[in-house]
Write an enzyme that holds these catalytic residues in place. Structure first.
Site, PDB file in Angstrom:
ATOM      1  N   TYR A 153       0.804  -1.214   0.000  1.00 40.28           N
ATOM      2  CA  TYR A 153       0.000   0.000   0.000  1.00 40.28           C
ATOM      3  C   TYR A 153       0.846   1.278   0.000  1.00 40.28           C
ATOM      4  O   TYR A 153       0.299   2.377  -0.081  1.00 40.28           O
ATOM      5  CB  TYR A 153      -0.924   0.016   1.220  1.00 40.28           C
ATOM      6  CG  TYR A 153      -1.925  -1.119   1.220  1.00 40.28           C
ATOM      7  CD1 TYR A 153      -2.957  -1.164   0.296  1.00 40.28           C
ATOM      8  CD2 TYR A 153      -1.813  -2.161   2.139  1.00 40.28           C
ATOM      9  CE1 TYR A 153      -3.869  -2.215   0.286  1.00 40.28           C
ATOM     10  CE2 TYR A 153      -2.715  -3.211   2.143  1.00 40.28           C
ATOM     11  CZ  TYR A 153      -3.744  -3.230   1.211  1.00 40.28           C
ATOM     12  OH  TYR A 153      -4.633  -4.262   1.199  1.00 40.28           O
ATOM     13  N   HIS A 184      -4.580   6.289  -0.825  1.00 38.37           N
ATOM     14  CA  HIS A 184      -5.205   6.091   0.481  1.00 38.37           C
ATOM     15  C   HIS A 184      -4.222   6.254   1.636  1.00 38.37           C
ATOM     16  O   HIS A 184      -4.641   6.423   2.777  1.00 38.37           O
ATOM     17  CB  HIS A 184      -5.807   4.678   0.522  1.00 38.37           C
ATOM     18  CG  HIS A 184      -7.215   4.643   1.038  1.00 38.37           C
ATOM     19  ND1 HIS A 184      -8.016   5.769   1.138  1.00 38.37           N
ATOM     20  CD2 HIS A 184      -7.981   3.617   1.496  1.00 38.37           C
ATOM     21  CE1 HIS A 184      -9.189   5.428   1.621  1.00 38.37           C
ATOM     22  NE2 HIS A 184      -9.210   4.136   1.845  1.00 38.37           N
ATOM     23  N   ASN A 197      -9.784   0.924   7.407  1.00 35.14           N
ATOM     24  CA  ASN A 197     -11.218   0.892   7.678  1.00 35.14           C
ATOM     25  C   ASN A 197     -11.550   0.243   9.022  1.00 35.14           C
ATOM     26  O   ASN A 197     -12.700   0.277   9.449  1.00 35.14           O
ATOM     27  CB  ASN A 197     -11.947   0.153   6.560  1.00 35.14           C
ATOM     28  CG  ASN A 197     -11.841   0.878   5.233  1.00 35.14           C
ATOM     29  OD1 ASN A 197     -11.434   2.037   5.180  1.00 35.14           O
ATOM     30  ND2 ASN A 197     -12.196   0.210   4.156  1.00 35.14           N
TER      31      ASN A 197
END
Length: 559
Positions: free
Chosen positions: A395, A400, A446
């Protein structure tokens, strides 16, 4: 400095204070009569060594060992070695590099170096070669050396075989400065011991402490145990605090460390938030050779009665996290402050608040006198700054994760160090009178709310002193906006935070735009896990710099 001071006045940054501002302060304190300046130049992440080297402009450069410190920031030992090698590559042609020939990464870094090299170590081709090394408490480290065809015996004032490397490096520095080896050796005999680095402290009641409590990277832990194993003592005790720079989870690491410690110590005591994990290594509930305390004051009460004359006690932990030295200080004077996470990285005997009454929160349901379950110490005036992102290399560099990138840049500006555990990575800073804790959760964005709430409770941070930094698909790339409260706007990371903290969105936040100007908001939301393109980099860097400034303003508003 113990060696060079025999050839002239010298000064430098002492006590492991090796950040840019520490080096600058040491340089400003130089006096006209100083002949030598000795600086420890460390790195806390990629690129952090550059400004420190530029400030010092060394004529003699030393590489002792490439350890695993900050391995998560660099990703590999080779990357750490490459960063550290910048020091010797910056030397002038008439400079001298003093290098450990036994470390393959350092040997590789020294190949083809324009500057002259003095190699030290055990290898036969070393210029300064160690033939024999002994260090068994109460005897200090003694080396038999070979240099230019002659044999020399070096009796030092330090303890531990692993300190052979810095001793050889000190002699090598003296040789590089033009000193005779006999004078170098003479300087080491009465060299002062660096506090918290294998420092022997005798107490009036007959208990002897081996203080190795400045830093505790896991890769360096075994050498301290080896010293305890070889020591001659009536009883051996190991007191262990918080370890750093490890790849295992804490739940697996601490029992493993406990088992290793029990092989050499008669009594093993763990102190701090991971103490209960270490107790998994017990042979049973009746096993009292391994005990643990989440609260350091409870550990103090236990040790006051348990330790006795003839004990040799290894004190191993991270001063920034644990301040274990209070267990020693309390045997000779009153200690009132028992907070764990105070944020100060000085030893407690230099702290003006040592005798003041500061205690951690206690869980009233605790009934176990050996392993009390308490919160680790409230820092109610601290500000918790949460960067949102997803952990893992896959990531890195995605839209994000710009919240992670922003707090990383903030930490870099403040020359802060990240420490990781099961909850995530934290960086403690003190800016003026304010304590700032930067945090990146180890859980997916999340689901980050529970991890943040757990850290908030552990540190005792009030809910109204939390700032969140996150990506915003409604803002164009490079734009930054601050907001005091409001809905989650469809951001699932914010939704998780609001639910876990129960604050209904009343949270200061720094919004960092991730929408490429040619795309609409809906398109940006659909590609948040894609990587930024090279063309986007100027806007990204501008946005991150603006985010850092916005974070400073937001933090200042909470003071």
């Amino acid at each position: 400095m113990a060696v060079l001071s025999r050839a002239g006045a010298c000064s430098g940054n002492e006590m492991g204070l090796n950040y840019l501002d520490d080096i600058a302060k040491a340089l400003l304190g130089f006096k006209r009569q100083n002949r030598f300046g000795v600086f420890e130049i460390a790195t806390s992440g990629p690129g952090t060594i550059d400004e420190r080297i530029a400030l010092v402009k060394p004529a003699i450069g030393v590489m002792t060992i490439v350890g695993r410190d900050h391995i998560k920031a660099f990703g590999s030992m080779e990357a750490i070695a490459e960063e550290k090698a910048k020091l010797i590559r910056a030397l002038p042609k008439d400079g001298v590099a003093v290098l450990n020939i036994d470390d393959p990464l350092i040997r590789l870094a020294g190949e083809g170096l324009p500057a002259r090299c003095i190699w030290f170590g055990k290898a036969p081709e070393a210029d300064l070669r160690v033939l024999e090394a002994t260090s068994s408490y109460p005897d200090s480290l003694t080396l038999t050396l070979s240099y230019q065809g002659e044999t020399h015996v070096c009796v030092t004032g330090v303890h531990g075989l692993h300190l052979t490397v810095p001793v050889l490096a000190a002699i090598g520095i003296g040789l590089a400065a033009g000193m005779r080896i006999e004078d170098c050796i003479a300087g080491l005999k009465g060299a002062p011991i660096t506090p918290g680095r294998m420092q022997i402290v005798d107490c009036a009641d007959g208990v002897t402490f081996v203080r190795d409590d400045f830093k505790a990277p896991h890769w360096s832990f075994q050498v301290a145990l080896d010293y305890l194993r070889d020591a001659r003592a009536v009883r051996k005790v190991a007191i262990i605090g918080t370890l750093s720079d490890y790849s295992l989870s804490a739940s697996k690491l601490y029992p493993k460390v406990a088992r290793a410690a029990r092989e050499v110590a008669d009594l093993v005591v763990f102190v701090g938030p991971h103490a209960l994990r270490a107790l998994k290594a017990r042979d049973g509930q009746s096993d009292q050779s391994l005990v643990g305390f989440t609260d350091i004051e409870d550990a103090h009460r236990y040790l006051q009665d348990e330790l006795r004359a003839g004990d040799l006690v290894l004190l191993k932990g991270s001063n920034r996290a644990d301040h274990l030295v209070r267990l020693l200080i309390a045997r000779r004077q009153h200690v009132g402050c028992w907070i764990r996470d105070c944020g100060w990285n000085i030893f407690c005997d230099d702290c003006p608040k040592l005798s003041e009454a500061h205690k951690p929160k206690v869980d009233p349901t605790t009934t176990d006198s050996v392993v009390p379950v308490v919160a680790s110490g409230a820092t109610t005036n601290a500000i918790l700054v949460v960067g949102l992102g997803n952990p893992g290399e896959r990531y890195s560099g995605t839209l994000h994760n710009i919240g992670f990138d922003a707090v990383d840049l903030f930490a870099k500006h403040q020359v802060g160090e990240w420490e990781a555990d099961d909850e995530g990575a934290a960086c403690r800073l003190r800016i003026g009178e304010s304590e700032i804790v930067l945090f990146k959760a180890a859980t997916p964005m999340n689901l980050s709310g529970p991890a943040v709430e757990q850290v908030r409770q552990r540190l005792g941070v009030r809910r109204d002193r939390i700032v969140v930094v996150h990506d915003d698909a409604d803002l164009e790339l490079g734009r930054v906006r601050s907001k005091g409260s409001g809905s989650d706007g469809g951001h699932k990371g914010l939704r998780s935070l609001f639910a876990a903290l129960g604050n209904d969105g009343f949270m200061p936040r720094v919004r960092v735009g991730v929408r490429v100007p040619t795309e609409g908001p809906s398109a940006a939301r659909s590609i948040v896990l894609q990587n930024f393109s090279d063309e986007d980099q100027p806007l990204i860097q501008a946005g991150l710099q603006s985010a850092v400034e916005a974070m400073k303003v937001t933090i200042a508003s909470l003071k």
